[in-house]
Design a protein around this motif. Sequence first.
Motif, PDB file in Angstrom:
ATOM      1  N   GLN A 205       0.908  -1.136   0.069  1.00  0.00           N
ATOM      2  CA  GLN A 205       0.007   0.074  -0.015  1.00  0.00           C
ATOM      3  C   GLN A 205       0.721   1.299  -0.073  1.00  0.00           C
ATOM      4  OE1 GLN A 205      -3.214   0.073   2.981  1.00  0.00           O
ATOM      5  NE2 GLN A 205      -3.114  -2.253   3.036  1.00  0.00           N
ATOM      6  N   ILE A 206       2.124   1.315   0.576  1.00  0.00           N
ATOM      7  CA  ILE A 206       2.854   2.333   0.709  1.00  0.00           C
ATOM      8  C   ILE A 206       4.204   2.248  -0.408  1.00  0.00           C
ATOM      9  CG2 ILE A 206       4.355   3.588   2.309  1.00  0.00           C
ATOM     10  CD1 ILE A 206       1.603   3.477   3.155  1.00  0.00           C
ATOM     11  N   HIS A 207       4.256   3.600  -1.007  1.00  0.00           N
ATOM     12  CA  HIS A 207       5.350   3.583  -2.097  1.00  0.00           C
ATOM     13  C   HIS A 207       6.650   3.340  -1.484  1.00  0.00           C
ATOM     14  CE1 HIS A 207       7.573   4.753  -5.535  1.00  0.00           C
ATOM     15  NE2 HIS A 207       8.065   5.784  -4.676  1.00  0.00           N
ATOM     16  N   ASP A 208       7.122   4.075  -0.436  1.00  0.00           N
ATOM     17  CA  ASP A 208       8.277   4.257   0.058  1.00  0.00           C
ATOM     18  C   ASP A 208       8.349   3.487   1.223  1.00  0.00           C
ATOM     19  OD1 ASP A 208      10.963   4.796   0.045  1.00  0.00           O
ATOM     20  OD2 ASP A 208      10.614   6.934   0.909  1.00  0.00           O
ATOM     21  N   TYR A 209       7.799   2.175   1.139  1.00  0.00           N
ATOM     22  CA  TYR A 209       7.553   1.573   2.687  1.00  0.00           C
ATOM     23  C   TYR A 209       8.967   1.010   3.340  1.00  0.00           C
ATOM     24  CZ  TYR A 209       8.996  -3.026   0.687  1.00  0.00           C
ATOM     25  OH  TYR A 209       9.753  -4.189   0.014  1.00  0.00           O
ATOM     26  N   GLU A 210       9.925   1.232   2.751  1.00  0.00           N
ATOM     27  CA  GLU A 210      11.299   0.522   3.371  1.00  0.00           C
ATOM     28  C   GLU A 210      11.705   1.599   4.405  1.00  0.00           C
ATOM     29  OE1 GLU A 210      13.224  -2.365   4.428  1.00  0.00           O
ATOM     30  OE2 GLU A 210      12.793  -2.726   2.205  1.00  0.00           O
TER      31      GLU A 210
END
Length: 336
Positions: A205-210
């Motif tokens: 769900q999150i683009h920059d999840y890392e």
Amino acid sequence: MDKRQEELLKAIVESYVKTVKPVGSKSLCQKFHCSSATIRNEMAVLESLGYIEKNHISSGRVPSELGYKYYVDYLMEPEKLTGSDMLKLQTIVKNQDLVLSDAINKCMEIISDLTNYASVVLGNNSSGNLLKQVSIIPIENNKIVALVCTNKGVVENKQFVLPESTDVSELIKTSEIINKMLIGTPINEVASRLEFEIKPVIAKQIHDYEAIYNIFYNAFNDFASDHHQDVRVVGKAKILEQPEYNDAPTIKKLAYKLEDKEFIKHVVENKDNEEIKIYIGEDSEVDKNTTVIKRKYDINGESGTIAIIGPKRMEYARVMGLLDYVLDEIKKKDDK
């Protein structure tokens, strides 16, 4: 030891605690209604038994470590709190706005002031704190504050500088996912659950999840580390002012020990029960002229230990009365 010898030892201990002056036979004659020679004979017996010892400065006697232990075990009478002491502590105990840990900390600060000894609170460890809420607060430019709240009323905030590519709205969305999935989790387990439960969800769900995952992981990891087991020492300077610690090497050695939280934790930790424990002289593990009095508490699932570190020449009855009063009153308040 016969009855009169016990009374004599009690009088010597209490006089020395109060005056810090070696006790001579003349000062005891009036109290015991007998001659100085009789008192000297009885004192000689107590000395031969190892309960008192000669002070090298004067002809008077002072309690030995064995004498203090006998006094605490068999002769000491519990001391009731004065109205003044009670009033100072009640202002904290009756304050409904204080969470348990804050009430205990503030009461121990007052006890340190009242006695001129060091006070210690060995608080709950992080496993006793369950996650209640995590919030993200944008502050300025690319900075945010991550706010972690627990069911025990502990609030911790960590400030982070975000990479320029990070979208704050994605951080807020992640915090909502964490709140939905991890409320009620022990704080020291949150980082692990983030890895195995939250990371796979935000990866979809999150683009920059890392980068976002790392912010939350660090926030919870720091919290669990900071609250692994809180050791709070108040009044360190007060104990160093006691006449027992009158030379530079002793002061330096004791000051170093009082600053070492791992050492204090080792000395104070009480794994047995809620009874008061007293460790005198060498048994204290702090210094041959030091006493540690401690009592464990367990109130509504929150456990820890409170302790007083002071000279061997301590007001034992008063300290025990103060520690008992604080925990008994807080427990009564919490039961209501």
